[in-house]
Design an enzyme around this catalytic site. Structure first.
Site, PDB file in Angstrom:
ATOM      1  N   ASP A 189       0.827  -1.207   0.000  1.00  0.00           N
ATOM      2  CA  ASP A 189       0.000   0.000   0.000  1.00  0.00           C
ATOM      3  C   ASP A 189       0.860   1.254   0.000  1.00  0.00           C
ATOM      4  OD1 ASP A 189      -1.895  -1.921   0.292  1.00  0.00           O
ATOM      5  OD2 ASP A 189      -2.572  -1.303   2.289  1.00  0.00           O
ATOM      6  N   TYR A 241      -6.422 -11.970   9.412  1.00  0.00           N
ATOM      7  CA  TYR A 241      -5.224 -11.540   8.700  1.00  0.00           C
ATOM      8  C   TYR A 241      -3.979 -12.172   9.334  1.00  0.00           C
ATOM      9  CZ  TYR A 241      -2.063  -8.335   6.244  1.00  0.00           C
ATOM     10  OH  TYR A 241      -1.070  -7.789   5.461  1.00  0.00           O
TER      11      TYR A 241
HETATM   12 MG    MG Z   1      -4.940   0.024   5.520  1.00  0.00          MG
END
Ligand code: MG
Ligand code: ADP
Length: 399
Positions: A189, A241
């Site tokens: 990201d 996760y």
């Molecule tokens: Mg995030």
């Protein structure tokens, strides 16, 4: 009001004067390559035309203060105290503030390590006021977290004259997210937020951090990327996760490799013999997804964007069946978009909610949108938020 104007207004309310400048960074959509980043593998995200803006000024008392339209209560600490706060006492700071403060902390460390300054890294740095405004949807899988990290990192890099590379700023963002916030994410990201370019994707090798800017050609092909935000919320820092990461590490250890990146589909029969079924399916997702990412880049270059639809579909199936991170709303979004004529569709982001993307002919956008909304209504789900995104520039100074 525009996001810029919101950031300026908030800054003026906080400080009574104008900022030194405005910096921004985008959210991102991951076109393909999910849960491959922390396995040293490949990802192919693009930065989007939704951005987080920071209005920033200096102060002469060595303190850092942050405020956001997200939560207009300012948080203030001494720069010298960041090191006692992170990572051990991070719970003393409200979660959202750990993102910009964590970036400041990580950048202090990078500077200290470079200059041999150690714990005195903050000594000569001016204090900072940061006001944050954003139009990146939060928690929708579009990485509002990397957007706030990227905008903060770009601003501090300039104001503190750090002269760090874009990759180093991405690393600082990741460190903030991992250690100051406590969310064990990979670096995809932050790299997308730092390196994004108009009309292009970032083909990233998460081991070497080599990044190639690859033209996407959606607009000339008459294609739009539709985001379908299911509004089902996910929480990266918890549960699924972490379990998926642990399964990947287990799989790599069983196979005797450093990371799943080091396996190919030829290794899968042996993996199946050595592992329990769940671990094997987690491994199979990552190994096949790495191949799909590389295939997508090749296909895009050779045949254009329309040809990658099948890879998007296959990626979704792998996440649904092998990695088991989809939810019924994401499956519904993907299946409906495809049935309504999308070229390809998949869930995007970490999973357990968030958004799906669909590659759609421009003319079909209204039909696909209507079909998805109707399907959600019929299934008794909350109304999804459906909108288009366009590949856009990474972090930058705006004013
Ligand atoms: Mg995030
Ligand atoms: P995502 O990155 O998919 O949007 P995350 O859970 O990783 O979801 O990050 C969302 C969190 O990032 C928010 O809960 C908040 O703590 C922080 N954040 C994002 N944008 C902002 C903002 N504009 N102002 C303050 N905090 C923000």
């Amino acid at each position: 009001m525009t996001t810029d104007a919101n950031a300026r207004r908030l800054f003026a309310d906080l400080t009574g004067h104008d900022p030194v400048g405005l910096w921004s960074a985008p959210g991102r959509v991951n076109l393909i390559g999910e849960h491959t980043d922390y396995n040293d593998g490949f990802v192919f995200p693009f930065a989007i035309d939704f951005r987080t803006v920071v209005a920033v000024g200096t102060r002469d008392d060595g303190r850092i203060r942050v405020v956001s339209t997200f939560d207009e209560v300012p948080v203030e600490v001494a720069l010298a105290d960041l090191d006692t706060l992170f990572p051990d006492r991070r719970d003393e700071v409200v979660e959202w503030a750990r993102y910009p403060l964590g970036v400041a902390w990580a950048l202090q460390h990078a500077r200290g390590a470079r200059d041999g300054g150690g714990a005195d890294a903050s000594a000569s740095l001016p204090g900072i006021d940061i006001a944050v405004a954003s139009d990146v949807p939060v928690g929708a899988g579009l990485s509002s977290s990397a957007a706030i990290e990227g905008a903060s990192a770009a601003a501090l890099n300039d104001i503190w004259n750090l002269d760090e590379s874009r990759v180093a700023l991405a690393r600082a963002g990741r460190r903030a997210e991992n250690e100051a916030v406590g969310a064990p994410t990979g670096i995809m990201d932050q790299m997308a937020a730092m390196l994004g370019e108009r009309d292009a994707g970032i083909f990233l090798d998460c081991r070497s951090l080599e990044a190639e800017v690859v033209e996407l050609g959606f607009a000339p092909a008459g294609l739009e990327v539709l985001v379908i935000d299911t509004r089902v919320t996910h929480a990266h820092s918890t549960g699924g996760y972490g379990e998926r990461r642990a399964a990947c590490e287990r799989g790599a250890a069983i196979m005797g490799v450093e990371a799943l990146r080091d396996l190919t589909t030829d290794d899968l029969p042996r993996a199946q013999e050595l592992m329990d079924d769940v671990t094997f399916r987690r491994v199979r997702h990552v190994v096949t997804e790495d191949e799909r990412v590389q295939d997508a880049v090749r296909t895009l270059r050779a045949e254009g964007p329309r040809a990658i639809g099948g890879l998007l579909d296959a990626s979704h199936a792998s996440m649904r069946d092998d990695f088991e991170i989809s939810v019924p709303e994401l499956d519904l979004a993907v299946d409906t978009a495809r049935a309504a004529g999308a070229v390809g569709a998949r869930m995007t982001g970490g999973g357990f909610g968030g958004s799906a993307i669909a590659l759609v002919d421009r003319d079909l956008v209204p039909d696909v949108t209507a079909a998805v909304e109707a399907a959600f209504a019929e299934a008794g789900c909350a109304k999804p938020h459906v909108f288009t995104v366009h590949p856009s520039a990474g972090a930058r100074r705006d004013a």
